[in-house]
Structures are given as C-alpha cells and as structure tokens.
Scaffold this motif. Structure first.
Motif, mmCIF file in Angstrom:
data_model
loop_
_atom_site.group_PDB
_atom_site.id
_atom_site.type_symbol
_atom_site.label_atom_id
_atom_site.label_comp_id
_atom_site.label_asym_id
_atom_site.label_seq_id
_atom_site.Cartn_x
_atom_site.Cartn_y
_atom_site.Cartn_z
ATOM 1 N N ARG A 1 -13.783 2.987 16.245
ATOM 2 C CA ARG A 1 -14.486 2.099 15.796
ATOM 3 C C ARG A 1 -14.700 1.784 14.091
ATOM 4 N NH1 ARG A 1 -19.971 2.258 18.556
ATOM 5 N NH2 ARG A 1 -18.995 0.793 20.033
ATOM 6 N N ILE A 2 -14.471 0.731 13.705
ATOM 7 C CA ILE A 2 -14.238 0.530 12.139
ATOM 8 C C ILE A 2 -15.826 0.847 11.592
ATOM 9 C CG2 ILE A 2 -13.578 -1.043 10.386
ATOM 10 C CD1 ILE A 2 -11.776 -2.264 12.289
ATOM 11 N N GLU A 3 -15.725 1.337 10.610
ATOM 12 C CA GLU A 3 -17.352 1.335 9.814
ATOM 13 C C GLU A 3 -17.209 0.519 8.635
ATOM 14 O OE1 GLU A 3 -19.261 4.916 8.814
ATOM 15 O OE2 GLU A 3 -17.425 5.918 9.454
ATOM 16 N N SER A 4 -15.815 0.586 8.096
ATOM 17 C CA SER A 4 -15.674 -0.139 6.761
ATOM 18 C C SER A 4 -13.907 -0.636 6.881
ATOM 19 C CB SER A 4 -15.622 0.988 5.616
ATOM 20 O OG SER A 4 -15.387 0.179 4.378
ATOM 21 N N GLY A 5 -13.614 -1.682 6.613
ATOM 22 C CA GLY A 5 -12.312 -2.353 6.780
ATOM 23 C C GLY A 5 -12.093 -3.403 7.529
ATOM 24 N N HIS A 6 -13.008 -4.090 8.017
ATOM 25 C CA HIS A 6 -12.916 -5.173 9.005
ATOM 26 C C HIS A 6 -12.118 -6.107 8.383
ATOM 27 C CE1 HIS A 6 -16.787 -3.257 10.596
ATOM 28 N NE2 HIS A 6 -16.075 -3.691 11.820
ATOM 29 N N ARG A 7 -12.432 -6.667 7.052
ATOM 30 C CA ARG A 7 -11.639 -7.611 6.316
ATOM 31 C C ARG A 7 -10.060 -7.041 6.271
ATOM 32 N NH1 ARG A 7 -12.405 -7.940 1.618
ATOM 33 N NH2 ARG A 7 -11.777 -10.372 1.278
ATOM 34 N N PHE B 1 0.170 -2.597 3.404
ATOM 35 C CA PHE B 1 -1.047 -2.061 3.328
ATOM 36 C C PHE B 1 -1.668 -1.093 2.288
ATOM 37 C CE2 PHE B 1 -5.105 -0.393 4.895
ATOM 38 C CZ PHE B 1 -5.805 -1.581 5.679
ATOM 39 N N GLN B 2 -2.566 -1.593 1.601
ATOM 40 C CA GLN B 2 -3.057 -0.620 0.494
ATOM 41 C C GLN B 2 -4.694 -0.127 0.900
ATOM 42 O OE1 GLN B 2 -1.346 -0.215 -2.347
ATOM 43 N NE2 GLN B 2 0.237 -1.051 -1.338
ATOM 44 N N GLY B 3 -4.668 1.335 0.622
ATOM 45 C CA GLY B 3 -5.885 1.835 0.819
ATOM 46 C C GLY B 3 -5.855 2.155 2.243
ATOM 47 N N VAL B 4 -7.255 2.602 3.076
ATOM 48 C CA VAL B 4 -7.470 2.931 4.128
ATOM 49 C C VAL B 4 -8.516 2.190 4.822
ATOM 50 C CG1 VAL B 4 -6.108 5.110 4.017
ATOM 51 C CG2 VAL B 4 -8.676 4.874 3.736
ATOM 52 N N ILE B 5 -8.614 2.242 6.324
ATOM 53 C CA ILE B 5 -9.849 1.974 7.002
ATOM 54 C C ILE B 5 -10.505 2.927 7.306
ATOM 55 C CG2 ILE B 5 -10.552 0.902 9.119
ATOM 56 C CD1 ILE B 5 -8.593 -1.281 8.826
ATOM 57 N N GLU C 1 -16.227 -15.299 9.568
ATOM 58 C CA GLU C 1 -15.028 -16.037 8.784
ATOM 59 C C GLU C 1 -15.101 -15.159 7.279
ATOM 60 O OE1 GLU C 1 -16.027 -19.924 8.483
ATOM 61 O OE2 GLU C 1 -16.093 -20.380 10.327
ATOM 62 N N TYR C 2 -13.761 -15.009 7.277
ATOM 63 C CA TYR C 2 -13.533 -13.891 5.927
ATOM 64 C C TYR C 2 -12.615 -14.666 5.020
ATOM 65 C CZ TYR C 2 -15.735 -10.166 8.819
ATOM 66 O OH TYR C 2 -16.412 -9.239 9.526
ATOM 67 N N GLN C 3 -12.723 -14.398 3.923
ATOM 68 C CA GLN C 3 -11.594 -14.944 3.064
ATOM 69 C C GLN C 3 -10.466 -14.014 2.793
ATOM 70 O OE1 GLN C 3 -11.688 -18.136 1.718
ATOM 71 N NE2 GLN C 3 -13.569 -18.321 2.909
ATOM 72 N N ILE C 4 -9.364 -14.135 3.779
ATOM 73 C CA ILE C 4 -8.503 -13.092 3.786
ATOM 74 C C ILE C 4 -6.954 -13.532 3.605
ATOM 75 C CG2 ILE C 4 -9.621 -11.756 5.440
ATOM 76 C CD1 ILE C 4 -7.925 -12.951 7.632
ATOM 77 N N ASP C 5 -6.988 -14.870 3.310
ATOM 78 C CA ASP C 5 -5.471 -15.343 3.071
ATOM 79 C C ASP C 5 -4.919 -14.656 1.658
ATOM 80 O OD1 ASP C 5 -5.888 -16.876 5.135
ATOM 81 O OD2 ASP C 5 -6.476 -18.759 4.011
ATOM 82 N N ASN C 6 -5.686 -14.591 0.669
ATOM 83 C CA ASN C 6 -5.019 -13.776 -0.545
ATOM 84 C C ASN C 6 -4.547 -12.439 -0.165
ATOM 85 O OD1 ASN C 6 -5.058 -16.128 -1.992
ATOM 86 N ND2 ASN C 6 -7.172 -15.622 -2.945
ATOM 87 N N LEU C 7 -5.574 -11.742 0.494
ATOM 88 C CA LEU C 7 -5.414 -10.485 0.718
ATOM 89 C C LEU C 7 -4.260 -10.286 1.604
ATOM 90 C CD1 LEU C 7 -6.455 -7.246 0.290
ATOM 91 C CD2 LEU C 7 -7.805 -7.821 2.470
ATOM 92 N N ALA C 8 -4.060 -11.235 2.648
ATOM 93 C CA ALA C 8 -2.935 -11.046 3.524
ATOM 94 C C ALA C 8 -1.525 -11.315 2.804
ATOM 95 C CB ALA C 8 -2.859 -12.104 4.798
ATOM 96 N N GLN D 1 -4.548 -2.712 17.932
ATOM 97 C CA GLN D 1 -5.532 -2.870 19.289
ATOM 98 C C GLN D 1 -5.996 -1.564 19.476
ATOM 99 O OE1 GLN D 1 -1.889 -3.140 19.066
ATOM 100 N NE2 GLN D 1 -0.862 -2.286 20.474
ATOM 101 N N ASP D 2 -5.729 -0.531 18.635
ATOM 102 C CA ASP D 2 -6.738 0.821 18.780
ATOM 103 C C ASP D 2 -7.972 0.679 17.980
ATOM 104 O OD1 ASP D 2 -4.815 1.936 20.559
ATOM 105 O OD2 ASP D 2 -3.287 2.729 18.791
ATOM 106 N N LEU D 3 -8.113 -0.507 17.269
ATOM 107 C CA LEU D 3 -9.242 -0.418 16.246
ATOM 108 C C LEU D 3 -10.376 -1.462 16.963
ATOM 109 C CD1 LEU D 3 -7.447 -0.586 12.907
ATOM 110 C CD2 LEU D 3 -8.857 1.523 13.714
ATOM 111 N N VAL D 4 -11.453 -0.992 16.985
ATOM 112 C CA VAL D 4 -12.567 -1.675 17.440
ATOM 113 C C VAL D 4 -13.526 -2.490 16.504
ATOM 114 C CG1 VAL D 4 -14.482 -2.156 19.212
ATOM 115 C CG2 VAL D 4 -12.160 -0.896 19.664
ATOM 116 N N ASP D 5 -13.913 -3.568 16.309
ATOM 117 C CA ASP D 5 -15.196 -3.896 15.355
ATOM 118 C C ASP D 5 -16.495 -3.228 15.724
ATOM 119 O OD1 ASP D 5 -13.079 -5.468 13.816
ATOM 120 O OD2 ASP D 5 -13.832 -7.297 14.691
ATOM 121 N N ASP D 6 -17.243 -3.017 14.622
ATOM 122 C CA ASP D 6 -18.457 -2.825 14.956
ATOM 123 C C ASP D 6 -19.322 -3.814 15.213
ATOM 124 O OD1 ASP D 6 -21.561 -2.218 13.940
ATOM 125 O OD2 ASP D 6 -20.502 -0.422 13.896
#
Length: 355
Positions: A97-103, A82-86, A67-74, A52-57
């Motif tokens: 505010r997210i600049e990379s990592g919305h998916r 969680f792998q990597g960072v946002i 609509e993202y294909q996120i099922d496999n990633l989830a 809840q602390d993250l906001v989409d651009d």
C-alpha cells in the motif's frame, strides 16, 4: 515548519516515531533522486515492484482527489526513467500500500514503466497511524490548494482525536514520573504543530468545508481569496449561491475586500428579511385570539434572562475560572458561535432601536 511538526511528533509513542521516519523519508527522498544516491541503511529496504503490486491508500483520493497533473512528470520519466522512490508497506496478498508516491506511480504507468523502485516502510499498527502517515508523508510534496489543505486539516483533526481516544481507553497516554497524564487532549493544537500552521489558520481552513460546493471550487481555484470566502459561512445556502452569482457577474476584479463587503451586504439582507418575517409573525400573534384555550401562547420576554445569563457568563469568563486543556477547542468553538449570534442579535436590535 516541517522541523516544528517533527519536534511535536517526537513527544509521541513508538507508532508516532514510525510515522515520523516515513515523513522524513518523503522529504529526504525526492522524485529527482536516483536510487543509487540512497543511504546504505535505506538500500536494504529497497524493492523493485510491478505496478499491479501497488495499492492506493483509500483516503488518498478522498483528500487529494483523483485528477493529478502528471503529464510533465510522465514525459520526464520517459526520457530519464523513474526518479526517486515510492514509500509503501506490505499488506495482505503480497501487495504494497502506497503512503507516498501516488502521483509518481500514475506518471510511471503513463510513461510505460512497469517496474517501480519502492522503499518498504513498516506497516501501521492502527488506522489512525495509517492516516497520519499518509498526510505526513505528503505534507511537503503536494502543490496544495486551500480546499486540499482544509481536507488535510480536517482529516488530521479526526485522526488525532481517534488516536487520543484510543490511547485514553487503553491507558497509553504519555505520563510523567509521578504517573500524571501529560499528553494534551487539545486536538487542534496537535494539528497545528503537525502542519506548521497556527490554530486560527487551521480553524479558518476547516471553515471552508462548510461552504457550498461552488464556493469551495472558487477557493480551490486560487483565483479568489479563500480567507475572504470563509466569511460566507454565516450565510444561508441561498445567500451563498447568490454570492457565487455576484462574483461571476462582477465585471471588475473580485478582490478580497470586495468579497468581504459583499458577504456583509448579503448578511444584512438576510437580517432584514428575518426582521420582516418576525414583524409579520408578531402581527399574526397580536391578532390571534387571546384565549389560552384557542391556542394563544404568551410571548416570552428575554430581558430578564439576558440580564441573568450575561451576568453569569461574565463571571465565568473572568480569571477565577479555569478552562482545562482538553476543553479548549470546544470552548473556543462555542464562544465563537455565541459571539456570532450576539453580533447578529445586536444588529437586529439596533435596527429596531433606530426605527
């Protein structure tokens, strides 16, 4: 291509360098990288935030859709975490505010992960910097279809244009030691360098956005040649809809050559209809009263004007005339439009001559 884009960014201002660093983070730090593998210089910028602390651009959905294909990633996140960072930067209200990592953020939410690793970046100083960083940070990570690429190119065009205008108004354009402005106002070339695509390809991508929605959907599906579909841009909306129908009803495989040929056929039909309408109009005018008081208008003869202006244009297009860098894109667009109009007119006149 990414290296070429970064080389272009190095020539820009400090704000551009910040954007470049953000883009580099997104390419170096992937969803497969564990936070323990981050360079020590980056670990100090690591934050562990609640969803809840993250906001989409605001421009992310506009360009990339919702609509993202996120099922496999989830599923991967459920098993391995969680792998990597946002990448995100602080904004008002204690949010980021997210600049990379919305998916990845949405996949984490679906996987039930409440705490997300975030690499804090420097907040953008202008709106155009925010947009450029968004597109730059996602340039390599997305599995883009032609329409998304077209939207990125189009948004980058206006982003770079706004940046150039802002810098010019505030006397911030790059200058040489003598004080002469060296920063180019050729916006399309900046987009080309940023995306690692040539100017012609960038222009062709942007053409897709002038098609009717159904043709854009066909281009996005990758089932049909998007480059061939751009030929439909010269067709009226009615003929574009007819093209959609013809494609869907074609029993054989719809190839690139088939689409190009069909576009030409539809254009010929359009020209023929225009000719017939012009003939009907000519008959109506011929039968109209010849009195000026009755509203008669003498038809305009184009021969002298064509001769006059073609002579002048030929002279302008010779090497004696120089087209400034800042006018290149506008000149190219105007000449392309003129070329299409001339080609269509030649076809009409040739058909009249043949008859």
């Amino acid at each position: 291509m990414a290296r070429y884009a970064k080389q272009n960014l190095r020539r820009s201002s400090t704000m551009a360098m910040v954007a470049q660093r953000s883009e580099k983070y997104s390419s170096d730090i992937t969803q497969d990288m564990n936070t323990d593998e981050l360079p020590e210089s980056q670990k100090v910028k690591l934050r562990f935030l609640r969803d809840q602390d993250l906001v989409d651009d605001p421009d992310n959905i506009t360009v990339y859709g919702s609509e993202y294909q996120i099922d496999n990633l989830a599923e991967v996140m459920q098993e391995y975490g969680f792998q990597g960072v946002i990448l995100a930067y602080p904004i008002e209200g204690g949010k980021y505010r997210i600049e990379s990592g919305h998916r990845r953020r949405l996949a984490a939410r679906k996987a039930g992960i409440e705490i997300i690793p975030v690499l804090e970046t420097v907040p953008p100083k202008t709106d155009y910097e925010r947009k450029r960083r968004l597109f730059g940070a996602n340039l390599l990570e997305r599995d883009k279809n032609p329409i998304i690429t077209a939207k990125v190119a189009d948004n980058l065009y206006y982003t770079f244009r706004d940046e150039f205008e802002y810098k010019r108004e505030n006397d911030l354009l790059d200058k040489d030691e003598a004080g002469n402005i060296i920063e180019s106002g050729d916006i399309i070339k900046k987009v080309s360098g940023f995306m690692g695509l040539d100017v012609r390809t960038i222009t062709k991508y942007r053409t897709l956005l002038k098609l009717i929605p159904k043709l854009q959907e066909m281009a996005a599906s990758k089932e049909y040649s998007w480059t061939a579909l751009t030929d439909a841009v010269t067709l009226s909306q009615e003929k574009q809809e007819e093209l959609v129908s013809d494609i869907l009803n074609e029993p054989e495989s719809v190839t690139k050559a088939w689409i190009i040929k069909k576009c030409r056929e539809l254009k010929q039909e359009e020209i023929k209809i225009d000719q017939e309408n012009n003939k009907d109009q000519a008959v109506t005018q011929a039968n109209a009263p010849k009195s000026k008081a009755a509203g008669y208008i003498k038809p305009k003869v184009a021969t002298k004007k064509i001769k006059k202006y073609s002579s002048e244009l030929t002279e302008v297009l010779k090497d004696e005339y120089v087209i400034p860098e800042k006018d290149l894109e506008q000149t190219i667009n105007e000449l392309e439009d003129l070329s299409k109009i001339i080609s269509e007119k030649i076809e009409v006149l040739m058909n009249r001559f043949a008859n």
